[in-house]
Design a protein around this motif. Structure first.
Motif, PDB file in Angstrom:
ATOM      1  N   SER A  50       0.812  -1.219   0.000  1.00  0.00           N
ATOM      2  CA  SER A  50       0.000   0.000   0.000  1.00  0.00           C
ATOM      3  C   SER A  50       0.843   1.265   0.000  1.00  0.00           C
ATOM      4  N   LEU A  51       2.102   1.157   0.350  1.00  0.00           N
ATOM      5  CA  LEU A  51       2.994   2.324   0.420  1.00  0.00           C
ATOM      6  C   LEU A  51       3.965   2.382  -0.750  1.00  0.00           C
ATOM      7  N   GLN A  52       3.717   1.586  -1.776  1.00  0.00           N
ATOM      8  CA  GLN A  52       4.591   1.556  -2.941  1.00  0.00           C
ATOM      9  C   GLN A  52       4.063   2.465  -4.050  1.00  0.00           C
ATOM     10  N   ALA A  67       0.230   9.078   0.870  1.00  0.00           N
ATOM     11  CA  ALA A  67      -0.818   9.814   0.157  1.00  0.00           C
ATOM     12  C   ALA A  67      -1.793   8.876  -0.548  1.00  0.00           C
ATOM     13  N   THR A  68      -1.369   7.642  -0.773  1.00  0.00           N
ATOM     14  CA  THR A  68      -2.262   6.673  -1.410  1.00  0.00           C
ATOM     15  C   THR A  68      -3.528   6.478  -0.596  1.00  0.00           C
ATOM     16  N   TYR A  69      -3.402   6.497   0.731  1.00  0.00           N
ATOM     17  CA  TYR A  69      -4.569   6.294   1.590  1.00  0.00           C
ATOM     18  C   TYR A  69      -5.561   7.442   1.446  1.00  0.00           C
ATOM     19  N   ALA A  70      -5.059   8.663   1.485  1.00  0.00           N
ATOM     20  CA  ALA A  70      -5.946   9.820   1.356  1.00  0.00           C
ATOM     21  C   ALA A  70      -6.600   9.848  -0.016  1.00  0.00           C
ATOM     22  N   ASP A  71      -5.835   9.520  -1.044  1.00  0.00           N
ATOM     23  CA  ASP A  71      -6.379   9.522  -2.398  1.00  0.00           C
ATOM     24  C   ASP A  71      -7.440   8.435  -2.564  1.00  0.00           C
ATOM     25  N   ALA A  72      -7.175   7.245  -2.027  1.00  0.00           N
ATOM     26  CA  ALA A  72      -8.132   6.139  -2.144  1.00  0.00           C
ATOM     27  C   ALA A  72      -9.424   6.464  -1.409  1.00  0.00           C
TER      28      ALA A  72
END
Length: 304
Positions: A50-52, A67-72
């Protein structure tokens, strides 16, 4: 009079104590290894994924891209909310249907008790996908269920509350929630049956002797004593229902997409592994928070 313990005996005693200390850990070792291999390692791998950043052609690299979490979450929050609502609705539905059924099997079924229990678990002998596909036939527009709903005006009621968009039961919120209720009903009935079957009937007689009517007996005696089964059943229903994607995919439409369906698409079609992994972790965290809050509010830790 004091008795001296021989030095050899003292050493043997200490050795026995040390062995007794390690025995529980040795007994737990197989289960712990299983959890590490099939839960901890995959979870850590999913967290790393998830952090890649990157793509399927050039590969993915761990860049700690939170930032992937916020974007998702910003892109797919409607599907998250929809999943929680559908899972909650299905849980309430299974409770309303499963509680009377569990009570009947436990206290009114007589010699048919074992037969009814077998019928409750019988769907488990059929593939989950096949059971869901069967609901496409059950809810087809030309089927008896749809015709009954039209003749009684229930389709108008479903349209009024937003569960269907027209007089068709398929490809609607009603179909998705109905499929979830059907598929997860045994998970509610069995814990409830376990608790209600152990209920001492003398407590009901005592309530009657104290002039309690049927409703007071249920609310003051039966319901509190059955809470462990209610909590267990709701957890066993809500958790898998929140991550389900089969029912929404086969029985719903583009307006009933659940988060499990999004995760499936991100992993298998879009091939955006970091987003899919982030969505999985957000869903897991949301379920943990909701479940912890629910168990605390229910006021019972005695889960069946």
């Amino acid at each position: 009079m004091a008795f001296a313990i021989p030095a050899g005996g003292a050493r043997r005693t200490r050795t026995a104590r040390r062995r007794g200390t390690f025995v529980p850990f040795l007994l737990l070792a197989p289960a712990l290894l299983w959890l590490v291999a099939f839960f901890v390692v995959p979870t850590v791998s999913l967290a790393s994924q998830s952090l890649q950043t990157g793509d399927i052609d050039n590969g993915f690299t761990l860049t700690w891209n939170f930032a992937t979490y916020a974007d998702a979450l910003s892109r797919y929050w409607p599907q998250f909310l929809r999943s929680i609502i559908y899972a909650g609705s299905a849980t309430v539905g299974t409770l309303l249907l499963g509680y009377p059924l569990a009570w009947f099997i436990a206290h009114r079924s007589g010699r048919w008790k074992n037969t009814l229990l077998v019928l409750v678990v019988a769907p488990f002998f059929t593939n989950f996908l096949i059971r869901t596909l069967a609901w496409q036939i059950i809810l087809t527009d030309q089927g008896p269920v749809a015709q009954f709903f039209r003749s009684t005006g229930l389709t108008t009621v479903l349209q009024a509350v937003g569960l269907t968009e027209n007089d068709s039961l398929l490809n609607s919120q009603f179909a998705v929630i109905s499929g979830l209720i059907y598929n997860f009903l045994p998970f509610m009935v069995l814990p409830l049956y376990t608790v209600l079957e152990r209920l001492d009937s003398r407590l009901l007689d005592a309530a009657g002797d104290l002039y309690a009517n049927g409703w007071n007996t249920f609310w003051k005696v039966i319901w509190p004593l059955s809470l462990p089964g209610v909590v267990s059943g709701t957890l066993l229903t809500f958790i898998p229902a929140a991550g389900d994607y089969i029912n929404s995919k086969l029985l719903g439409n583009t307006q009933t997409v659940m988060i499990g369906q999004v995760i499936d698409a991100q992993f298998l079609r879009v091939l955006d592994y970091p987003t899919a992994a982030a969505l999985s972790f957000i869903l897991m965290f949301a379920i943990i928070v909701l479940v912890a809050s629910y168990v605390r509010a229910a006021g019972t830790e005695e889960l069946v």
